[in-house]
Design a protein around this motif. Structure first.
Motif, PDB file in Angstrom:
ATOM      1  N   PHE A   1     -10.962   0.105  -0.155  1.00  0.00           N
ATOM      2  CA  PHE A   1     -11.050  -1.294   0.245  1.00  0.00           C
ATOM      3  C   PHE A   1     -11.363  -1.315   1.734  1.00  0.00           C
ATOM      4  N   PRO A   2     -11.760  -2.455   2.287  1.00  0.00           N
ATOM      5  CA  PRO A   2     -12.065  -2.497   3.726  1.00  0.00           C
ATOM      6  C   PRO A   2     -10.877  -2.055   4.568  1.00  0.00           C
ATOM      7  N   ALA A   3     -11.161  -1.282   5.614  1.00  0.00           N
ATOM      8  CA  ALA A   3     -10.094  -0.788   6.492  1.00  0.00           C
ATOM      9  C   ALA A   3      -9.258  -1.945   7.016  1.00  0.00           C
ATOM     10  N   THR A   4      -7.936  -1.805   6.893  1.00  0.00           N
ATOM     11  CA  THR A   4      -7.008  -2.874   7.262  1.00  0.00           C
ATOM     12  C   THR A   4      -5.870  -2.299   8.084  1.00  0.00           C
ATOM     13  N   SER A   5      -5.548  -2.933   9.190  1.00  0.00           N
ATOM     14  CA  SER A   5      -4.406  -2.547  10.009  1.00  0.00           C
ATOM     15  C   SER A   5      -3.178  -3.288   9.497  1.00  0.00           C
ATOM     16  N   LEU A   6      -2.130  -2.552   9.149  1.00  0.00           N
ATOM     17  CA  LEU A   6      -0.936  -3.162   8.553  1.00  0.00           C
ATOM     18  C   LEU A   6       0.271  -2.277   8.817  1.00  0.00           C
ATOM     19  N   THR A   7       1.422  -2.806   8.537  1.00  0.00           N
ATOM     20  CA  THR A   7       2.655  -2.021   8.653  1.00  0.00           C
ATOM     21  C   THR A   7       3.267  -1.703   7.289  1.00  0.00           C
ATOM     22  N   LYS A   8       2.712  -2.313   6.224  1.00  0.00           N
ATOM     23  CA  LYS A   8       3.226  -2.070   4.881  1.00  0.00           C
ATOM     24  C   LYS A   8       2.111  -2.308   3.884  1.00  0.00           C
ATOM     25  N   ILE A   9       1.951  -1.406   2.930  1.00  0.00           N
ATOM     26  CA  ILE A   9       0.961  -1.573   1.875  1.00  0.00           C
ATOM     27  C   ILE A   9       1.668  -1.454   0.533  1.00  0.00           C
ATOM     28  N   THR A  10       1.353  -2.364  -0.365  1.00  0.00           N
ATOM     29  CA  THR A  10       2.053  -2.472  -1.643  1.00  0.00           C
ATOM     30  C   THR A  10       1.086  -2.291  -2.796  1.00  0.00           C
TER      31      THR A  10
ATOM     32  N   SER B   1       9.725   4.930 -11.037  1.00  0.00           N
ATOM     33  CA  SER B   1       9.364   4.005 -12.105  1.00  0.00           C
ATOM     34  C   SER B   1      10.031   2.664 -11.833  1.00  0.00           C
ATOM     35  N   PRO B   2       9.361   1.557 -12.158  1.00  0.00           N
ATOM     36  CA  PRO B   2      10.036   0.253 -12.070  1.00  0.00           C
ATOM     37  C   PRO B   2      11.076   0.130 -13.179  1.00  0.00           C
ATOM     38  N   SER B   3      11.919  -0.884 -13.087  1.00  0.00           N
ATOM     39  CA  SER B   3      12.949  -1.076 -14.102  1.00  0.00           C
ATOM     40  C   SER B   3      12.368  -1.583 -15.413  1.00  0.00           C
ATOM     41  N   GLY B   4      11.144  -2.100 -15.395  1.00  0.00           N
ATOM     42  CA  GLY B   4      10.444  -2.509 -16.606  1.00  0.00           C
ATOM     43  C   GLY B   4       9.070  -1.874 -16.631  1.00  0.00           C
ATOM     44  N   SER B   5       8.123  -2.564 -17.214  1.00  0.00           N
ATOM     45  CA  SER B   5       6.766  -2.025 -17.277  1.00  0.00           C
ATOM     46  C   SER B   5       5.919  -2.417 -16.078  1.00  0.00           C
ATOM     47  N   THR B   6       6.405  -3.340 -15.250  1.00  0.00           N
ATOM     48  CA  THR B   6       5.668  -3.766 -14.061  1.00  0.00           C
ATOM     49  C   THR B   6       6.585  -3.765 -12.857  1.00  0.00           C
ATOM     50  N   GLY B   7       5.998  -3.761 -11.689  1.00  0.00           N
ATOM     51  CA  GLY B   7       6.783  -3.774 -10.465  1.00  0.00           C
ATOM     52  C   GLY B   7       5.936  -3.392  -9.268  1.00  0.00           C
ATOM     53  N   ASP B   8       6.548  -3.365  -8.090  1.00  0.00           N
ATOM     54  CA  ASP B   8       5.859  -3.075  -6.839  1.00  0.00           C
ATOM     55  C   ASP B   8       6.422  -1.802  -6.219  1.00  0.00           C
ATOM     56  N   ILE B   9       5.546  -0.999  -5.603  1.00  0.00           N
ATOM     57  CA  ILE B   9       5.965   0.145  -4.813  1.00  0.00           C
ATOM     58  C   ILE B   9       5.191   0.089  -3.492  1.00  0.00           C
ATOM     59  N   SER B  10       5.858   0.345  -2.385  1.00  0.00           N
ATOM     60  CA  SER B  10       5.248   0.165  -1.070  1.00  0.00           C
ATOM     61  C   SER B  10       5.474   1.374  -0.180  1.00  0.00           C
ATOM     62  N   ILE B  11       4.510   1.613   0.712  1.00  0.00           N
ATOM     63  CA  ILE B  11       4.642   2.531   1.830  1.00  0.00           C
ATOM     64  C   ILE B  11       4.661   1.683   3.096  1.00  0.00           C
ATOM     65  N   LYS B  12       5.532   2.030   4.042  1.00  0.00           N
ATOM     66  CA  LYS B  12       5.639   1.216   5.252  1.00  0.00           C
ATOM     67  C   LYS B  12       5.789   2.116   6.480  1.00  0.00           C
TER      68      LYS B  12
END
Length: 515
Positions: free
Chosen positions: A486-495, A430-441
């Motif tokens: 979403f369209p296939a995207t090559s990346l090292t981190k998705i948020t 959970s984020p510290s508030g009601s909004t926030g970011d979580i990522s896989i890398k």
């Protein structure tokens, strides 16, 4: 609104009129949203390119061409930017109404200009530089990883830098990011020096940098300011939020999280009015640091949450229990959100691609995003979103791959980033508030076209964005959780960026798939 895609060849010298720009039209309506606030609104105000032509640019060269194609260096213009602007598509352009450079977006010897992101506008490793410029608006853009050493270099390592007779600048809903400090090649995110005046930075994110920004390049550069900072989100910054030499700054309703060495540094006679800000998990967030030339502050309504104050020979913090030692008069009207709601309201509104939301002054966000009329030069619309909470994607969950990691913007007590990739629905983040970011890398580029965001209690997450964490580009947006394509995207981190929620989200699993 008249829009024209600029299409002249890169690097071509251009004189006024060489491109058929539609110049001043009193009926033209700029894509910029809202009006300037703070010190940028006084002494004539800041209107940018209002009243002039509106053009579309998808490269840095086209931005320079738009500046160079005006009838004069003061002819109003709004430049709508989309896509990624980088060294590969930015060249010097010459003309009677411009003064550009190849290694930055150059607003030099110009006035009456708006640069506004439409969709995702990312300036990657390419800084924006203002010199001898006035009446400038920059809105809804990301500027990231600008370096002064290493390769490539740009703008002295500043994301946005202003110097030499600059006045009336409004930067709004921007995301300014580095990936380290000076030793890694970066400098400031938002710097002002050598007679820069009447500037406002609002609803912006400044993150992951050794230096947030300065007003005054040295203790003798004291002819700068006044400046307003409001509703900005500073996170993981070592110092300079800002460094304030000699100038006056109004600093209100900002959220400061993880200031690692020092924060607001008023010195050499600088005066800071610091109202209703929220400081969390930080060291020495306010005071005079690294000099024996004192600065001053007026403080009211601030919250200091898990803050440490340490005084040394050259560090003179204002706390614990900061008290005012000056008085700062503010010449414009403003409404303060209560400090207790600042983390929530700032995380909902600050940064590029957040819908240009603002606070209504009562701890609630309002959406004022403009409606952009379709035209031949309109950007490609965001991909459509497919959200089906109960449909499990096929294939391998890439989040469980060996070497995959997780991180985020914040985490509530008792939760962990890693809980979203442990294969268990009984643990969560959970984020510290009601909004926030979580990522896989991942350690290497990985192609992703589908995610499955699994909540412990479905329906809590409201609006969201899925972001390429490597570039800041928004891959798609929508509401709710579940399966998102979403369209296939090559990346090292998705948020996965939670923009709004009806309560505290609990994300059990952040699954990622190639198809």
């Amino acid at each position: 609104m008249t829009r024209l895609r600029l299409a002249a060849a890169a690097g071509t010298a251009i004189t006024a009129g060489a491109i058929a720009l539609f110049l001043p039209n009193p009926q033209a309506s700029a894509a910029v949203t809202g009006t300037a606030t703070g010190f940028a609104s006084v002494n004539g105000g800041t209107t940018g390119g209002a009243g002039g032509a509106t053009v579309r640019a998808t490269t840095g060269t086209q931005i320079h061409q738009a500046l160079c194609s005006r009838a004069s260096s003061s002819t109003p213009i709004t430049i709508e930017v989309s896509g990624t602007i980088n060294h590969g598509n930015t060249t010097k352009v010459s003309g009677d109404s411009c003064n550009t450079a190849a290694d930055r977006i150059e607003l030099k010897d110009v006035s009456n200009v708006t640069i506004v992101g439409v969709g995702s506008a990312v300036f990657d490793q390419l800084g924006i530089h203002l010199r001898n410029a006035s009446n400038i608006i920059i809105q809804n853009v990301t500027v990231q990883n600008v370096k002064k050493s290493g390769s490539p270099t740009s703008n002295g390592g500043d994301a946005i830098g202003m110097e030499t007779d600059v006045h009336h600048v409004w930067v709004d809903h921007a995301t300014l990011i580095a990936s380290g400090g000076e030793s890694a090649g970066y400098d400031g995110l938002f710097d002002m020096k050598d007679n820069t005046k009447y500037v406002t930075l609002s609803y912006s994110v400044l993150r992951d940098s050794g230096r947030g920004g300065l007003i005054g390049s040295s203790d003798s550069d004291l002819a700068n300011g006044p400046v307003t900072f409001h509703h900005n989100w500073y996170e993981n910054i070592d110092s300079r939020t800002p460094l304030l030499r000699g100038a006056t700054a109004h600093i209100y309703n900002n959220y400061y999280h993880s200031l690692n060495e020092s924060g607001i540094n008023a010195r050499a006679g600088g005066k800071a009015r610091v109202d209703n800000n929220y400081f969390k998990d930080s060291l020495n967030p306010l005071g005079t640091f690294y000099t024996d030339l004192p600065g001053y502050w007026q403080v009211s309504g601030n919250i200091f949450d898990n803050v440490t104050w340490e005084a040394t020979e050259d560090e003179n913090p204002a706390g614990p229990n900061p008290v005012s030692n000056t008085s700062v008069s503010i010449p414009y009207s403003f409404t303060l959100d209560g400090a207790s709601c600042v983390p929530a309201i700032v995380q909902q509104t600050a940064g590029a691609n957040t819908g240009l939301k603002t606070s209504n002054g009562n701890c609630s966000a309002t959406t004022t995003s403009p409606t952009v009329k379709p035209s031949s030069s309109s950007p490609t619309p965001s991909p459509s979103v497919s959200t089906t909470p109960t449909q499990q994607p096929s294939g391998t969950n890439l989040s469980l791959a060996s070497g995959a990691g997780a991180d985020g913007s914040s985490k509530a007590s008792g939760t962990s980033y890693g809980n979203v990739k442990d294969g268990s629905l009984s643990t969560y983040w959970s984020p510290s508030g009601s909004t926030g970011d979580i990522s896989i890398k991942w350690g290497a580029a990985t192609t992703v076209s589908r995610i499955n965001l699994r909540e412990v209690t479905s329906g809590v997450i409201g609006s969201y964005q899925v972001v390429n964490g490597s570039t800041g580009a928004v891959l798609t947006s929508g509401t709710g959780s579940g399966v998102i394509t979403f369209p296939a995207t090559s990346l090292t981190k998705i948020t996965f960026k939670i923009v709004s929620a009806s309560g505290t989200p609990k994300v059990a699993e952040f699954e990622t798939y190639a198809s």
